[in-house]
Design a protein around this motif. Structure first.
Motif, PDB file in Angstrom:
ATOM      1  N   GLU A  11       9.268  -8.774   8.213  1.00  0.00           N
ATOM      2  CA  GLU A  11       8.100  -8.811   7.350  1.00  0.00           C
ATOM      3  C   GLU A  11       6.839  -8.484   8.153  1.00  0.00           C
ATOM      4  O   GLU A  11       6.040  -7.648   7.782  1.00  0.00           O
ATOM      5  N   GLU A  12       6.748  -9.178   9.297  1.00  0.00           N
ATOM      6  CA  GLU A  12       5.564  -8.970  10.134  1.00  0.00           C
ATOM      7  C   GLU A  12       5.455  -7.506  10.584  1.00  0.00           C
ATOM      8  O   GLU A  12       4.403  -6.897  10.496  1.00  0.00           O
ATOM      9  N   ARG A  13       6.600  -6.969  11.026  1.00  0.00           N
ATOM     10  CA  ARG A  13       6.552  -5.592  11.512  1.00  0.00           C
ATOM     11  C   ARG A  13       6.261  -4.608  10.377  1.00  0.00           C
ATOM     12  O   ARG A  13       5.556  -3.626  10.558  1.00  0.00           O
ATOM     13  N   SER A  14       6.790  -4.876   9.194  1.00  0.00           N
ATOM     14  CA  SER A  14       6.554  -3.926   8.105  1.00  0.00           C
ATOM     15  C   SER A  14       5.090  -3.953   7.662  1.00  0.00           C
ATOM     16  O   SER A  14       4.513  -2.928   7.349  1.00  0.00           O
ATOM     17  N   VAL A  15       4.450  -5.117   7.665  1.00  0.00           N
ATOM     18  CA  VAL A  15       3.028  -5.194   7.308  1.00  0.00           C
ATOM     19  C   VAL A  15       2.197  -4.396   8.315  1.00  0.00           C
ATOM     20  O   VAL A  15       1.306  -3.628   7.951  1.00  0.00           O
ATOM     21  N   LYS A  16       2.566  -4.564   9.594  1.00  0.00           N
ATOM     22  CA  LYS A  16       1.827  -3.863  10.639  1.00  0.00           C
ATOM     23  C   LYS A  16       2.007  -2.351  10.508  1.00  0.00           C
ATOM     24  O   LYS A  16       1.054  -1.580  10.545  1.00  0.00           O
ATOM     25  N   LEU A  17       3.262  -1.962  10.286  1.00  0.00           N
ATOM     26  CA  LEU A  17       3.560  -0.541  10.165  1.00  0.00           C
ATOM     27  C   LEU A  17       2.851   0.063   8.951  1.00  0.00           C
ATOM     28  O   LEU A  17       2.311   1.160   9.000  1.00  0.00           O
ATOM     29  N   GLU A  18       2.884  -0.697   7.876  1.00  0.00           N
ATOM     30  CA  GLU A  18       2.264  -0.210   6.643  1.00  0.00           C
ATOM     31  C   GLU A  18       0.779   0.078   6.879  1.00  0.00           C
ATOM     32  O   GLU A  18       0.249   1.095   6.452  1.00  0.00           O
ATOM     33  N   TYR A  19       0.114  -0.808   7.583  1.00  0.00           N
ATOM     34  CA  TYR A  19      -1.306  -0.606   7.840  1.00  0.00           C
ATOM     35  C   TYR A  19      -1.552   0.612   8.732  1.00  0.00           C
ATOM     36  O   TYR A  19      -2.471   1.380   8.513  1.00  0.00           O
ATOM     37  N   GLU A  20      -0.622   0.792   9.716  1.00  0.00           N
ATOM     38  CA  GLU A  20      -0.748   1.979  10.570  1.00  0.00           C
ATOM     39  C   GLU A  20      -0.607   3.255   9.753  1.00  0.00           C
ATOM     40  O   GLU A  20      -1.358   4.215   9.926  1.00  0.00           O
ATOM     41  N   ASP A  59       8.148   6.589   4.241  1.00  0.00           N
ATOM     42  CA  ASP A  59       8.346   6.498   5.689  1.00  0.00           C
ATOM     43  C   ASP A  59       9.654   5.761   5.955  1.00  0.00           C
ATOM     44  O   ASP A  59       9.836   4.621   5.524  1.00  0.00           O
ATOM     45  N   SER A  60      10.598   6.403   6.700  1.00  0.00           N
ATOM     46  CA  SER A  60      11.946   5.827   6.825  1.00  0.00           C
ATOM     47  C   SER A  60      11.949   4.541   7.651  1.00  0.00           C
ATOM     48  O   SER A  60      12.696   3.606   7.348  1.00  0.00           O
ATOM     49  N   ALA A  61      11.104   4.448   8.677  1.00  0.00           N
ATOM     50  CA  ALA A  61      11.060   3.221   9.487  1.00  0.00           C
ATOM     51  C   ALA A  61      10.632   2.032   8.620  1.00  0.00           C
ATOM     52  O   ALA A  61      11.201   0.937   8.708  1.00  0.00           O
ATOM     53  N   LEU A  62       9.652   2.270   7.774  1.00  0.00           N
ATOM     54  CA  LEU A  62       9.179   1.213   6.883  1.00  0.00           C
ATOM     55  C   LEU A  62      10.277   0.806   5.893  1.00  0.00           C
ATOM     56  O   LEU A  62      10.509  -0.374   5.643  1.00  0.00           O
ATOM     57  N   ASP A  63      11.000   1.812   5.389  1.00  0.00           N
ATOM     58  CA  ASP A  63      12.088   1.532   4.447  1.00  0.00           C
ATOM     59  C   ASP A  63      13.143   0.625   5.092  1.00  0.00           C
ATOM     60  O   ASP A  63      13.635  -0.308   4.461  1.00  0.00           O
ATOM     61  N   GLU A  64      13.487   0.917   6.389  1.00  0.00           N
ATOM     62  CA  GLU A  64      14.507   0.116   7.077  1.00  0.00           C
ATOM     63  C   GLU A  64      14.091  -1.343   7.187  1.00  0.00           C
ATOM     64  O   GLU A  64      14.875  -2.256   6.902  1.00  0.00           O
ATOM     65  N   LEU A  65      12.843  -1.554   7.590  1.00  0.00           N
ATOM     66  CA  LEU A  65      12.348  -2.927   7.709  1.00  0.00           C
ATOM     67  C   LEU A  65      12.412  -3.649   6.371  1.00  0.00           C
ATOM     68  O   LEU A  65      12.759  -4.818   6.285  1.00  0.00           O
ATOM     69  N   MET A  75       0.816  -1.213   0.000  1.00  0.00           N
ATOM     70  CA  MET A  75       0.000   0.000   0.000  1.00  0.00           C
ATOM     71  C   MET A  75       0.849   1.261   0.000  1.00  0.00           C
ATOM     72  O   MET A  75       0.440   2.272  -0.531  1.00  0.00           O
ATOM     73  N   ILE A  76       2.005   1.190   0.631  1.00  0.00           N
ATOM     74  CA  ILE A  76       2.808   2.404   0.799  1.00  0.00           C
ATOM     75  C   ILE A  76       4.087   2.305  -0.021  1.00  0.00           C
ATOM     76  O   ILE A  76       4.807   1.306   0.027  1.00  0.00           O
ATOM     77  N   ARG A  77       4.356   3.361  -0.742  1.00  0.00           N
ATOM     78  CA  ARG A  77       5.508   3.367  -1.631  1.00  0.00           C
ATOM     79  C   ARG A  77       6.823   3.579  -0.853  1.00  0.00           C
ATOM     80  O   ARG A  77       6.814   4.262   0.185  1.00  0.00           O
ATOM     81  N   ASP A  78       7.933   3.010  -1.355  1.00  0.00           N
ATOM     82  CA  ASP A  78       9.259   3.252  -0.760  1.00  0.00           C
ATOM     83  C   ASP A  78       9.526   4.746  -0.705  1.00  0.00           C
ATOM     84  O   ASP A  78       9.165   5.476  -1.620  1.00  0.00           O
ATOM     85  N   GLY A  79      10.187   5.188   0.383  1.00  0.00           N
ATOM     86  CA  GLY A  79      10.572   6.590   0.456  1.00  0.00           C
ATOM     87  C   GLY A  79       9.567   7.437   1.214  1.00  0.00           C
ATOM     88  O   GLY A  79       9.833   8.588   1.544  1.00  0.00           O
TER      89      GLY A  79
END
Ligand SMILES: Nc1ncnc2c1ncn2[C@@H]1O[C@H](COP(=O)(O)OP(=O)(O)OP(=O)(O)O)[C@@H](O)[C@H]1O
Ligand SMILES: [Mg+2]
Length: 434
Positions: A94-103, A7-13, A1-5
């Motif tokens: 993977e799990e954390r990035s899916v969760k973060l993405e939804y947030e 959110d930096s936390a999401l990018d790191e994961l 859902m969210i493109r690279d760039g």
């Protein structure tokens, strides 16, 4: 859902995830080199996670630090501590990035909601701008002109074109045509206005309320009447229209009855649909309506159809008063022009050349008495014997079609029998004699 760039936390994961996957891809090559098992594979499934698969014939080469996990038909599956550790990292990321993405998604959604009225207003303004810009572009590209919208009971078009067909024709050029109609209530005085006033060329005398259009198959009747309805509709939407010039009355509705269709699931046959639509028109049209009728009565026997078409035209003329375009193959209807003052006959011009026809696509005054159906059937590839036979039958039938006064004649039984007798080739049994 969210493109690279975004959110930096999401990018790191995501980087951790990708790095882990690269590590695993490399593991396969390393393990093949160190064990000498060329067919060794590193795989993943949702039950065991990552594992190393070795075929039966290579089990003796498996090193001691591999832990056996599962036996399958053609080999065994192993894990190693490093593989499990990396698996944990990958799956965790993977799990954390899916969760973060939804947030993040929910947060974005909230922000959008906060600006809802502004965003909707902007969208609606853009939509309107899009329509108007498209009108303008189309008008410029295809040489449309600005119609005058009036309330005078008339509809006049000079050199009107069909907006879709004119773009599609490649071999032929689209032939423009004029239209002049006046509704019966108020149309009569305005229609007698001089030509200089309107600048629109009219058929001689006053514009008719009903234009009855006959002419050969394939000549362009349906195209013409639909074109008029389309131009009226386009003018009402605020668009320029494909015509040299036009005065178009505000209409309350545009009624059409076109083409054969059925609605079997709702218990409506082809003819039932035709009559239901016709009934709707006859019951609801007013002098301010525009009516387009194509081939009314075609769905039933000739005499039923002709009789219905005849009385429908009379009703439209005497009771309804709406501007009407009526295309038909019932040439008998052209007789109505003698009795109905606001009806005029038109036909689509053709030239006969040897046994062929050349379509001129021009609407001219007057009726026709031929449909050239057989010539059109030949163009379409109907076998020669069928055409020859049809010609014989036609010439026999034509003799009894009209009375000398031009009225419809009910065929007399005996006469028909004699006709059919002549038609039947000698060895055939006669259908009508006992
Ligand atoms: N004004 C025109 N300029 C160029 N081509 C035209 C024009 N009008 C019609 N045509 C061409 O003629 C074809 C047949 O036209 P249309 O279906 O209107 O004929 P028709 O008279 O209604 O025939 P039918 O009696 O078989 O219903 C169209 O598909 C189109 O390609
Ligand atoms: Mg037609």
């Amino acid at each position: 859902m969210i493109r690279d760039g975004f959110d930096s936390a999401l990018d790191e994961l995501r980087t951790a995830q990708r790095g882990g996957k690269d590590w695993i891809a490399k593991l396969q090559a390393d393990e093949i080199a160190s064990t000498g098992i060329a067919s060794l594979k590193v795989r993943f499934n949702s039950v065991f996670g990552y594992y190393i698969e070795v075929t039966k014939s290579n089990l003796d080469k498996v090193p001691a630090h591999y832990h056996r996990k599962q036996t399958v038909a053609n080999g065994e599956r192993f894990i190693t501590p490093e593989l499990k550790e990396m698996e944990g990292k990958i799956l965790g990321a993977e799990e954390r990035s899916v969760k973060l993405e939804y947030e993040i998604f929910q947060h974005v959604r909230e922000e959008v909601l906060g600006q809802l009225p502004k965003i909707q207003q902007t969208a609606s303004a853009l939509a309107q701008l899009d329509v108007l810009a498209s009108f303008a572009e189309t008008a410029r590209l295809h040489n449309y002109s600005r119609p005058q919208i009036l309330d005078e009971g008339i509809l006049q078009i000079r050199d009107g074109r069909h907006p879709v067909l004119e773009q599609q024709l490649v071999e032929e050029r689209f032939v423009p045509n004029d239209t002049g109609l006046a509704s019966s209530e108020r149309g009569l005085q305005t229609a007698s206005m001089s030509e200089e006033d309107s600048g629109v060329k009219r058929p001689e005398g006053r514009a008719p309320q009903i234009a009855l259009i006959t002419g050969p198959n394939m000549a362009g009747k349906s195209t013409y009447i639909r074109q008029v309805a389309l131009l009226a509709l386009l003018a009402h939407t605020g668009s320029f229209i494909p015509a040299a010039e036009a005065r178009i009355d505000l209409v309350d509705r545009i009624f059409t009855r076109i083409g054969a269709s059925d609605d079997l699931s709702r218990g409506q046959s082809t003819f039932m649909v035709e009559m239901t639509e016709t009934a709707n028109i006859l019951n609801n049209a007013t002098p301010r309506s525009l009516i387009v009728l194509d081939e009314i009565g075609r769905g039933t026997s000739t005499f039923d159809g002709l009789s219905l078409a005849w009385s429908i035209v009379e009703h439209l003329h005497n009771q309804v008063g709406a501007k009407t375009l009526f295309a038909t193959h019932y040439h008998e209807l052209t007789e109505l022009a003698v009795r109905l003052p606001r009806l005029k006959n038109f036909n689509v011009a053709v030239r006969e050349w040897h046994d062929q026809i050349v379509f001129l696509r021009k609407i001219v005054e007057g009726g026709t008495d031929k449909s050239y159906g057989i010539q059109v059937a030949r163009l379409a590839g109907v076998p020669k014997e069928v055409l020859e036979r049809a010609k014989q039958i036609l010439s026999n039938l034509e003799e009894s079609e009209l009375t000398p006064e031009g009225n419809v004649r009910q065929p007399r039984r005996q006469q028909d029998r004699d006709k059919l007798k002549q038609l039947a080739p000698p060895p055939q049994m006669d259908l009508f004699e006992e």
